[in-house]
Design a protein around this motif. Structure first.
Motif, PDB file in Angstrom:
ATOM      1  N   ARG A  68      71.354 -10.672  27.633  1.00 42.12           N
ATOM      2  CA  ARG A  68      71.131  -9.234  27.750  1.00 42.12           C
ATOM      3  C   ARG A  68      69.744  -8.906  28.283  1.00 42.12           C
ATOM      4  N   LEU A  69      68.773  -9.781  28.026  1.00 41.94           N
ATOM      5  CA  LEU A  69      67.393  -9.538  28.446  1.00 41.94           C
ATOM      6  C   LEU A  69      66.912 -10.752  29.231  1.00 41.94           C
ATOM      7  N   ARG A  77      70.914  -5.964  36.134  1.00 48.77           N
ATOM      8  CA  ARG A  77      70.811  -5.076  34.980  1.00 48.77           C
ATOM      9  C   ARG A  77      70.189  -5.806  33.786  1.00 48.77           C
ATOM     10  N   SER A  78      70.588  -7.045  33.588  1.00 47.12           N
ATOM     11  CA  SER A  78      70.015  -7.841  32.501  1.00 47.12           C
ATOM     12  C   SER A  78      68.520  -8.063  32.715  1.00 47.12           C
ATOM     13  N   TRP A  81      66.486  -4.787  31.996  1.00 46.01           N
ATOM     14  CA  TRP A  81      66.273  -4.566  30.566  1.00 46.01           C
ATOM     15  C   TRP A  81      65.310  -5.589  29.981  1.00 46.01           C
ATOM     16  N   ALA A  84      61.887  -4.614  30.921  1.00 50.55           N
ATOM     17  CA  ALA A  84      61.495  -3.402  30.202  1.00 50.55           C
ATOM     18  C   ALA A  84      61.016  -3.726  28.793  1.00 50.55           C
ATOM     19  N   VAL A  85      61.773  -4.550  28.095  1.00 48.45           N
ATOM     20  CA  VAL A  85      61.375  -4.904  26.724  1.00 48.45           C
ATOM     21  C   VAL A  85      60.100  -5.738  26.738  1.00 48.45           C
ATOM     22  N   PRO A 277      61.903  -1.167  35.604  1.00 45.60           N
ATOM     23  CA  PRO A 277      61.458  -1.774  34.343  1.00 45.60           C
ATOM     24  C   PRO A 277      60.345  -0.990  33.651  1.00 45.60           C
ATOM     25  N   LEU A 280      61.916   2.168  32.091  1.00 47.93           N
ATOM     26  CA  LEU A 280      62.638   1.844  30.863  1.00 47.93           C
ATOM     27  C   LEU A 280      61.670   1.491  29.738  1.00 47.93           C
ATOM     28  N   LEU A 284      61.352   3.390  26.161  1.00 48.98           N
ATOM     29  CA  LEU A 284      61.454   2.738  24.861  1.00 48.98           C
ATOM     30  C   LEU A 284      60.252   3.059  23.978  1.00 48.98           C
ATOM     31  N   LEU A 335      69.444   2.670  36.679  1.00 46.06           N
ATOM     32  CA  LEU A 335      70.087   1.547  35.993  1.00 46.06           C
ATOM     33  C   LEU A 335      71.570   1.487  36.308  1.00 46.06           C
TER      34      LEU A 335
END
Length: 353
Positions: A68-69, A77-78, A81, A84-85, A277, A280, A284, A335
């Protein structure tokens, strides 16, 4: 389907749906084979009461984070994210490192250890703490600086371990002081500790597939950040009473709103995909900051200036929302233009890697 299989499939729901559709049955079959037992009674007991081990769950969580990241080789997309994190984690860690580094310099000045600076006013003189808990609190907070440096240098596990030193003593201090009645019960210390724990967990996105952190800009950001935020804030606070109404959640709101304003004024409107990124990440941070601001509002109930404080807090929330909502809308649109995670995005070398 046995209860054991149900529990394992429940854990597998952490993985992306498309990935589960292709690999779930194989992973379940491999897991059940590993739990097989020749004794019929033991096998029946395991089928009814057995659970996936912590190592098994941790392996699935690790795979879910990588899917997912993901890193540069992951689907668009992965990767967006994941970046971004990672950016949000770095910015939050940078804020902690900047503030504690500045506090060291300010403490040295207030204690008279920096002779070439003017002596502080008597009202700002430091008084030795009579409590070992306060001493532990102050020393523990400084651990955020080496934790940030370790993360930038690529030592994620070291950064997580060092960051725990900045979390545990303050948590123990808060619990002891509130239980003893030395300080009033309040939400803010616990909300801050919860965010710190989330920050430590978020460091897991710096996994082996993640791109290395650009060292030079993130290390240079420490002195630049000190010059831009804590030192001017301290100088203003030393000459005015108004900044003392700005607590840490309020200061966080101000910093996030300013960062989003700078971001929106830059390339974000013209190059949404390239800056996705960052968009996002700031979204967050805005969500976390708003949550912190809202949950800490009950601490104002017993304050003498509660009306003023609540008004300021409402203004902070409105300012962050005014900046974050347009940014979030633009980021979501960009996104959705990216392809989702395909089923064969990443196949583990073992069923539960």
């Amino acid at each position: 389907m046995s209860r054991l299989e149900e529990r394992y499939r429940l854990v597998l729901r952490l993985l992306p749906a498309a990935y589960r559709q292709q690999w779930e049955d194989d992973m379940v079959a491999a897991f059940l084979d590993s739990m097989d037992n020749d004794d019929p009674e033991t096998a029946a007991y395991i089928a009814d009461y057995g659970r996936p081990s912590l190592a098994e769950v941790a392996s699935i969580v690790s795979l879910a984070v990588r899917l997912r990241l993901g890193g540069p080789d992951a689907p668009a997309r992965s990767y967006a994210w994941g970046q971004a994190v990672r950016l949000a984690t770095l910015m939050a860690m940078l804020t902690q490192a900047v503030m504690v580094t500045a506090s060291v310099a300010v403490a040295l000045w207030l204690s008279g250890k920096i002779a070439w600076l003017p002596a502080p006013a008597p009202a700002w003189a430091l008084t030795p703490s009579g409590s070992i808990w306060h001493t532990a609190w102050n020393l523990a907070g400084y651990a955020w600086l080496p934790a940030y440096i370790a993360l930038v240098l690529g030592h994620r596990r070291v950064a997580q371990a060092v960051a725990l030193l900045a979390i545990v003593p303050p948590a123990v201090t808060t619990a002891v002081e509130q239980a003893a009645g030395d300080v009033p019960l309040s939400v803010t210390p616990w909300a801050l500790r919860l965010i710190d724990v989330v920050l430590v967990l978020a460091m897991a996105v710096f996994h082996r597939d993640a791109p290395p952190v650009p060292r030079r800009p993130w290390l240079l950001a420490i002195p630049i950040g000190i010059l831009l935020v804590p030192l001017p804030l301290f100088a203003i606070q030393a000459t005015s009473q108004a900044p003392r109404l700005l607590d840490w959640p309020g200061l966080s709101c101000a910093m996030v709103a300013a960062a989003i304003a700078v971001h929106l004024a830059g390339r974000a409107p013209r190059q949404p995909a390239r800056t996705l990124p960052w968009s996002l990440a700031l979204t967050l941070l805005a969500a976390a900051t708003l949550a912190l601001r809202i949950v800490t509002l009950p601490d104002y109930i017993d304050q003498a200036q509660r009306t003023t404080l609540v008004t300021i807090a409402a203004t902070e929330v409105i300012a962050v929302l005014a900046m974050a909502l347009p940014l979030a809308r633009r980021a979501i649109r960009a996104l959705h233009r990216l392809p989702p995670i395909p089923a064969d995005a990443q196949r583990p070398t073992t069923p539960t890697e």
